[in-house]
Design a protein around this motif. Structure first.
Motif, PDB file in Angstrom:
ATOM      1  N   THR A 179       2.828   1.694  -3.362  1.00 53.92           N
ATOM      2  CA  THR A 179       1.546   2.134  -4.166  1.00 53.92           C
ATOM      3  C   THR A 179       1.554   3.604  -4.203  1.00 53.92           C
ATOM      4  OG1 THR A 179       0.408   0.100  -4.184  1.00 53.92           O
ATOM      5  CG2 THR A 179      -0.805   1.961  -5.106  1.00 53.92           C
ATOM      6  N   VAL A 232      -5.361  -2.870   5.951  1.00 56.76           N
ATOM      7  CA  VAL A 232      -5.837  -2.071   4.785  1.00 56.76           C
ATOM      8  C   VAL A 232      -6.625  -0.983   5.878  1.00 56.76           C
ATOM      9  CG1 VAL A 232      -7.929  -1.506   3.493  1.00 56.76           C
ATOM     10  CG2 VAL A 232      -6.655  -3.764   3.171  1.00 56.76           C
ATOM     11  N   LEU A 242       0.680  -1.219  -0.055  1.00 55.69           N
ATOM     12  CA  LEU A 242      -0.080  -0.140  -0.174  1.00 55.69           C
ATOM     13  C   LEU A 242       0.844   1.202  -0.194  1.00 55.69           C
ATOM     14  CD1 LEU A 242      -2.653  -1.219   2.697  1.00 55.69           C
ATOM     15  CD2 LEU A 242      -3.072  -0.745   0.146  1.00 55.69           C
ATOM     16  N   GLY A 263      -7.726   0.065  -1.585  1.00 54.77           N
ATOM     17  CA  GLY A 263      -7.689  -1.127  -0.679  1.00 54.77           C
ATOM     18  C   GLY A 263      -9.012  -1.733  -0.121  1.00 54.77           C
ATOM     19  N   LEU A 314      -3.933  -3.874  -6.491  1.00 54.56           N
ATOM     20  CA  LEU A 314      -2.886  -3.138  -6.314  1.00 54.56           C
ATOM     21  C   LEU A 314      -1.636  -3.244  -7.470  1.00 54.56           C
ATOM     22  CD1 LEU A 314      -1.955  -3.362  -2.503  1.00 54.56           C
ATOM     23  CD2 LEU A 314      -3.317  -1.487  -3.722  1.00 54.56           C
ATOM     24  N   VAL A 332      -5.379   5.510  -2.465  1.00 55.52           N
ATOM     25  CA  VAL A 332      -5.143   4.227  -2.486  1.00 55.52           C
ATOM     26  C   VAL A 332      -5.715   3.383  -1.317  1.00 55.52           C
ATOM     27  CG1 VAL A 332      -3.086   2.677  -1.759  1.00 55.52           C
ATOM     28  CG2 VAL A 332      -2.941   4.840  -3.389  1.00 55.52           C
ATOM     29  N   ALA A 333      -6.125   4.026  -0.431  1.00 54.29           N
ATOM     30  CA  ALA A 333      -6.826   3.610   0.865  1.00 54.29           C
ATOM     31  C   ALA A 333      -8.223   3.261   0.239  1.00 54.29           C
ATOM     32  CB  ALA A 333      -7.117   4.424   2.166  1.00 54.29           C
TER      33      ALA A 333
END
Length: 557
Positions: free
Chosen positions: A170, A375, A167, A346, A205, A342-343
């Motif tokens: 990314t 996450v 994460l 996820g 991802l 990104v979160a």
């Protein structure tokens, strides 16, 4: 006027980063020391993984991943994609000859390196604040899962910090930095090979990284393909190509055992997986009423009451969406807007994972929701960091409060790490008791065999027999690993009735001179086998209400 003296600030950053690295490494080391002092020995899935770790350095290297504990309705028994976790965790265990200490060190080394790499990437993304956010995410993930995350070789656990690392990488990649491609490939490969359920997060991802990379390529070169002369020369060329070459070599090495498995075994694991996916549960297995949102909330916020977890899940997703939408308008640092997106990705991938799991697999709830922990931890630090940034809108000057803010942050890190360490003093009490009972029984077997003659000048092999879930999964692998570490060749009852890379160790492959050892239920269980009158008891393993007797039968010769 001379240049401003930047040395005090640089010194502060170095000290702060050293403290942050220590904040994630000390809990890992302390947890291992505490659990080892309590007498931990692997049982059940932990013992199966530890045995596989040991096999990687013998004449039977593993080419399959852990057995997937899904109902074999199709008659096939698939495995998880690959053995990368076995090879990675075995590196730290080799110097200690795969003793209990060695197994703990091997797993802790994987988790410790993942934690350090996450903090490193966080510092590259946003300096010291990014490193602090990464450290908090690591420790919050450990608090959610428990101290077992740092030391248990249970295959769903070690990949969790690797997912967290993915994460952060990314976010770095979306921001235009490309230096940590190899870390992304390494973390994603170990995670997805360890447990198939993580394929949704890893694949999602990876797709984000590829799409962003393709878009950046097109923007910089005005083409979707390499044109003639696209590579620069000199140092710039090496800077661009070395990460690519490293990724290619890593991917080839990590997927080599999986490729060999496809060639060696028929049917191979891919065939078994496809057969299992196409099959359905028999009509005798009722479809349970499943509240998928409950599983999502419990995965993201374990230990929180379900109604509160559902509300907090909706609130957190809403907050992330707002941060992603208005980050530029309220002048938040661009990295927070990227991290929020990104979160959200996820969270969406985790929701897809829960929705795609068939109802027949809901008995394995622990692994199904485990991926929600990293996450949720990542999403939490993004929201908190955004709130801290918004404090500048208050009519208060924060410049003079930086020292106090740093002190509060350091205390918060120490307290969070302390919670994980304190959990190590009580966690896995049942498993530790089982492991100690197994070691006591194994000592009895070794003492008994010391008085018997050897076979052609060599020590006898040991063939462990048992039927039923408890003897086969809980006791036999743990007992077999202890005997193997004492130098005995060991044969175990098969976990599954399929040809795989553990077939060489099945009880039916044992020589006729092997010492028979029986593991039987002492409770009234349907699978309990009668104990021959000539058998000699060497120990009792107590697992809650279930008790298992370990008996040595006279050798056949």
């Amino acid at each position: 006027m001379g240049r401003p003296n930047r040395r005090p600030r640089a010194d502060f950053e170095r000290i702060a980063l050293a403290f942050v690295y220590a904040a994630v490494l000390v809990p890992v080391a302390a947890t291992v020391l505490i659990v080892h002092a309590r007498g931990w020995w692997p049982t059940n899935d932990d013992a199966l993984t530890a045995m596989a770790m040991r096999d990687t350095w013998t004449g039977h290297p593993r080419v399959m991943g852990p057995w997937a504990s899904t109902p074999g309705f199709s008659g096939s028994y698939p495995h998880h994609p690959g053995p990368a976790l076995y090879y990675a965790a075995s590196v730290g265990a080799v110097p200690f000859r795969f003793s209990a200490w060695g197994i703990l060190v091997g797993v802790a080394l994987v988790n410790g390196l993942a934690a350090v790499a996450t903090v490193r990437v966080g510092s590259r993304v946003a300096g010291v604040p990014g490193a602090v956010a990464a450290a908090f995410a690591v420790l919050v993930t450990a608090c959610s899962i428990g101290a077992g995350l740092f030391f248990r070789p249970f295959n769903p656990f070690p990949p969790l910090l690797l997912i967290l690392l993915m994460l952060f990488v990314t976010v770095e990649f979306v921001g235009g930095q490309r230096s940590h491609w190899p870390l992304f490939v390494l973390a994603g490969t170990i995670a997805v090979q360890s447990h198939l359920s993580y394929a949704y997060l890893v694949t999602g991802l990876t797709a984000i990284v590829l799409v962003v990379g393709a878009h950046a390529w097109h923007r910089e070169r005005d083409a979707w393909w390499p044109r003639r002369g696209w590579l620069p020369v000199g140092a710039e060329r090496r800077r661009l190509t070395r990460p690519m070459q490293c990724c290619a070599v890593l991917a080839a090495l990590l997927w080599l055992p999986v490729t060999l498995e496809l060639i060696i075994y028929d049917p191979n694991n891919v065939t078994s997986l496809l057969q299992q996916l196409r099959s359905s549960a028999p009509a005798a297995v009722p479809a349970p009423t499943v509240d998928r949102f409950e599983f999502i909330a419990r995965g993201l916020l374990p230990g929180v009451a379900v109604p509160s977890a559902k509300a907090l899940t909706l609130l957190g997703a809403t907050a992330l969406a707002l941060i992603a939408l208005v980050a530029r308008a309220v002048r938040l640092p661009p990295v927070l807007g990227r991290a929020a997106r990104v979160a959200l990705a996820g969270l969406a991938l985790f929701v897809i994972q829960i929705l795609m799991v068939p109802h027949t697999a809901y008995f394995a709830e622990a692994w199904m929701v485990a991926a929600g922990a990293p996450v949720a931890a990542f999403a939490m630090v993004v929201v908190i960091a955004s709130l801290v940034e918004l404090l500048r809108w208050l009519p208060v000057r924060l410049g003079s409060a930086r020292g106090a803010l740093a002190a509060v942050t350091g205390c918060a890190l120490a307290v969070t790490g302390g919670l994980v360490v304190s959990d190590a003093t009580t966690t896995s009490a049942g498993e530790i008791a089982v492991g100690q009972d197994v070691r006591a029984a194994e000592s009895g077997i070794v003492a008994m065999m010391s008085g018997w003659p050897t076979v052609d000048g060599a020590r006898r092999a040991v063939a462990v027999h048992g039927t039923g879930l408890g003897p086969v999964f809980e006791v036999a692998p743990s007992l077999g690993l202890a005997l193997r570490n004492d130098g005995f060749e060991v044969f175990l009852p098969p976990a599954i009735q399929a040809h795989d890379d553990t077939a060489f160790r099945r009880t039916d492959r044992a020589p006729t001179t092997a010492l028979p050892v029986a593991v039987v239920w002492l409770n009234e269980q349907p699978s309990a086998a009668p104990v021959p009158p000539t058998a000699e008891a060497v120990g009792v393993v107590r697992q809650g209400e279930n008790h298992f007797g370990i008996y040595v039968l006279p050798p056949r010769d």
